[in-house]
Design an enzyme around this catalytic site. Structure first.
Site, mmCIF file in Angstrom:
data_model
loop_
_atom_site.group_PDB
_atom_site.id
_atom_site.type_symbol
_atom_site.label_atom_id
_atom_site.label_comp_id
_atom_site.label_asym_id
_atom_site.label_seq_id
_atom_site.Cartn_x
_atom_site.Cartn_y
_atom_site.Cartn_z
ATOM 1 N N LYS A 166 0.601 17.669 38.791
ATOM 2 C CA LYS A 166 -0.206 18.864 39.012
ATOM 3 C C LYS A 166 -0.587 19.477 37.673
ATOM 4 O O LYS A 166 0.244 20.035 36.968
ATOM 5 C CB LYS A 166 0.534 19.921 39.835
ATOM 6 C CG LYS A 166 -0.445 21.000 40.363
ATOM 7 C CD LYS A 166 0.227 22.331 40.652
ATOM 8 C CE LYS A 166 0.155 23.292 39.486
ATOM 9 N NZ LYS A 166 -1.217 23.677 39.069
ATOM 10 N N GLU A 213 10.452 22.778 30.111
ATOM 11 C CA GLU A 213 10.068 22.989 28.706
ATOM 12 C C GLU A 213 9.230 24.256 28.703
ATOM 13 O O GLU A 213 8.092 24.269 29.170
ATOM 14 C CB GLU A 213 9.291 21.779 28.192
ATOM 15 C CG GLU A 213 9.215 21.734 26.677
ATOM 16 C CD GLU A 213 7.995 22.457 26.129
ATOM 17 O OE1 GLU A 213 8.158 23.633 25.722
ATOM 18 O OE2 GLU A 213 6.919 21.876 26.106
#
Length: 477
Positions: free
Chosen positions: A162, A237
Site C-alpha cells: 500500500k 520505521e
C-alpha cells in the site's frame, strides 16, 4: 467504507499544481479479494518452496526490468512527488540494487546447525509468514517499496503493497514489472487508498500475518497497537529529529556542506534529515553563519531545472504543515535567520515550494526542537561540552540517526556510543547502503530493515530435531 466513499486518488505534480494521473482507491470487498488471492498464490504458485537460487533469478529479473525503465520511472516519480530528477534517478537505482542484493541474500543465506545436548541433530530453517502487508510513505516511493518488497519476496511471502495516497503511481509500476519478470500472479498486489481507511483495514485484516510500515510516529503507534492486539509481528520505521553535531576541531568546510546537504537535500523530507544542528559554543556563531550563507545560495527550482538543489515539497498540504511549524517556532521565540516563507513570482506561485530555513534562539525543550517538521527547516543549538551535548541530543522521543564531526577518533567513539540512534555517521552524513541494517531507537521504530536482517525480518525461525537414539525414549529421565 464502500465504493461511494473511496474516490479516485489524484496525483498532483507539486512543481506546478497540475494533475498527473488518477488512481482508483481500493474498496473493502476488493481488499478481502486481494488477501484471498494472495493466500491462494502463496499456497499454489510454488514460490515458497522454490529453491532459493530460482527465486533469486526472478528477483534479478525484476531488477533488470527496473533498469530497462529507469528513466521513465524517475520521471514519473518526479511528477508524482516533486523530488529533483537526479534524486529520482538515484532512488530507482537504489531499488534496482535492493532487488539484486536480496537475490544474492536469498541464494546464499545460511541458517544454523545448533550444538546438540543429546542424541539428535538440531538446526534451524526459515519459513515465510504467508501474506505480508507493506505500507510505504510518500517521500521516496520506489526506493521504500523495494526495501520492503524485495526481502519479503526473497523470504517466500506474498505481499500486499500500500503506497501513500500522496504518491500512488510507482507501486503499480513495480507490481507490473515484477509480473513481467516472472513473479507468479498475485504474489505482489497493490492496494490504494488513505491510511485511515484502506490502510487501517489492511493492518487489521485477519488474513495479514505480518506488517511492515514506514511513516509517521503517530500512525506507527496506532499500527503497533493493532498488531499487538492481533499478536502479529510488526516492523516500524518511523520519524526522527536527528542531531547533527559539530565540534570545534571539525573540518568546518566539510561539516557545513554536510549539515546543509543533510537537512535541505530532498527538501528536508527524509526521516534521517539532520534537523537539529548542535555546534560547540566556541564556534557556534561562525558555523551557523556559514550554514545560513550556504542555505541562502541553494538553487530552489523546478525538479528538472539544470542545477536544481531543492525542489518543491511533495504536496501543497504538506507545505502548509511546514509553514505552520515555522510560525510556531517564531511564536516560541525562535529567530528565523533565513527562509521562513515560500518563494514567490513566476513558477514559484504554482508549486509547493518553501525556502531553506534556519532557526536559532530556541531552547532544546521547545516544541520546534522536539517535533519533526519533515521539511527544509533546521534548528540550531549551542553546546558547552560532551555531557551537555549528550543530554540535549538524547532529550527527544526520537532516536533514528545522528552525525558527528570531529577529528578525534576517541571522541567520535564516545559520542557515537552515547547517543541514542540507530545510525551514527562520523565525518559524513546520510549515507545508506542496502547491506547495512537500518532502523531506530525509542519512538523512531521497531526492527531493522536492510542487510541480512532485512530478509530475516520477513521470516519465522523453525527449529528442527532429528533423533539419533540407540534406545527408545524413556518416560522419565
Amino acid at each position: 467504507m464502500n465504493a461511494s466513499s473511496t474516490p479516485e486518488i489524484i496525483s498532483i505534480d507539486p512543481a506546478n499544481g497540475q494533475e498527473v494521473a488518477r488512481v482508483r482507491a481500493t474498496t473493502l470487498p476488493e481488499l478481502d479479494a486481494a488477501v484471498e488471492r494472495a493466500w491462494k498464490a502463496f499456497g499454489e504458485s510454488g514460490w515458497k518452496s522454490l529453491l532459493p537460487h530460482r527465486r533469486a533469478l526472478v528477483l534479478n529479473a525484476i531488477a533488470d526490468g527496473l533498469q530497462a525503465e529507469k528513466e521513465r520511472l524517475a520521471q514519473l516519480q518526479m511528477r508524482d512527488n516533486g523530488k529533483p530528477i537526479a534524486e529520482c534517478r538515484g532512488m530507482v537505482e537504489s531499488a534496482i540494487g535492493t532487488f539484486r542484493y536480496y537475490a544474492g541474500v536469498c541464494e546464499t543465506l545460511q541458517t544454523d546447525v545448533t550444538p546438540p545436548r543429546g542424541d539428535y541433530v538440531s538446526f534451524t530453517v526459515l519459513e515465510p509468514y504467508g501474506v505480508v502487508a507493506a505500507i510505504t510513505p510518500w517521500n521516496s516511493p520506489i526506493m521504500n517499496d523495494a526495501t520492503k518488497v524485495a526481502p519479503a519476496l526473497a523470504a517466500g511471502n506474498a505481499v500486499l503493497l500500500k503506497p501513500s495516497e500522496d504518491s500512488p503511481l510507482l507501486a503499480p509500476e513495480l507490481a507490473r514489472i515484477a509480473r513481467e519478470a516472472g513473479l507468479p500472479e498475485n504474489l505482489l498486489q497493490v492496494v490504494q487508498g488513505r491510511g485511515p481507511d484502506i490502510g487501517a483495514a489492511l493492518v487489521a485484516h485477519p488474513g495479514v500475518r505480518m506488517i511492515s510500515f514506514t511513516g509517521g510516529t503517530v500512525a506507527g503507534s496506532m499500527i503497533g497497537k493493532v498488531a499487538g492486539e492481533r499478536l502479529v509481528p510488526v516492523a516500524l520505521e518511523l520519524g526522527g529529529k536527528s542531531p547533527h553535531v559539530v565540534f570545534a576541531d571539525a573540518d568546518r568546510e566539510h561539516a557545513v556542506a554536510a549539515v546543509v546537504a543533510g537537512i535541505f537535500g530532498s527538501s528536508g523530507q527524509s526521516c534521517v534529515a539532520g534537523s537539529r544542528l548542535f555546534v560547540q559554543a566556541c564556534i557556534y556563531d561562525e558555523v551557523v553563519q556559514a550554514v545560513v550563507e550556504r542555505a541562502r545560495s541553494l538553487k530552489v527550482d523546478l525538479p528538472d531545472a539544470p542545477g536544481v538543489e531543492v525542489g518543491p515539497l511533495a504536496s501543497f498540504h504538506h507545505r502548509e504543515r511546514v509553514a505552520r511549524f515555522v510560525e510556531r517556532a517564531r511564536a516560541e521565540g525562535g529567530r528565523v535567520l533565513c527562509g521562513g516563507q515560500a518563494p514567490s513570482g513566476g513558477h514559484y506561485d504554482h508549486g509547493a515550494f518553501y525556502l531553506p530555513t534556519v532557526i536559532d534562539g530556541l531552547g532544546p525543550d521547545a516544541a520546534s526542537c522536539q517535533e519533526e517538521a519533515f521539511g527544509p527547516v533546521l534548528v540550531c543549538l549551542p553546546f558547552q561540552d560532551e555531557a551537555d551535548l549528550i543530554a540535549q541530543a538524547n532529550g527527544t522521543a526520537f532516536g533514528l540517526a545522528c552525525g558527528i564531526w570531529t577529528e578525534s577518533f576517541k571522541r567520535a567513539w564516545r559520542i557515537g556510543r552515547a547517543l541514542e540512534a540507530g545510525s551514527v555517521w562520523v565525518n559524513t552524513y546520510k549515507q545508506s547502503v542496502t547491506s547495512t541494517p537500518f532502523g531506530g531507537f525509542k519512538q523512531s521504530g521497531i526492527g531493522r530493515e536492510k542487510g541480512i536482517d532485512g530478509m530475516k525480518l520477513y521470516a519465522q525461525v523453525k527449529s528442527m530435531y532429528f533423533g539419533l537414539h540407540a534406545n527408545p525414549l524413556p518416560v522419565a529421565k
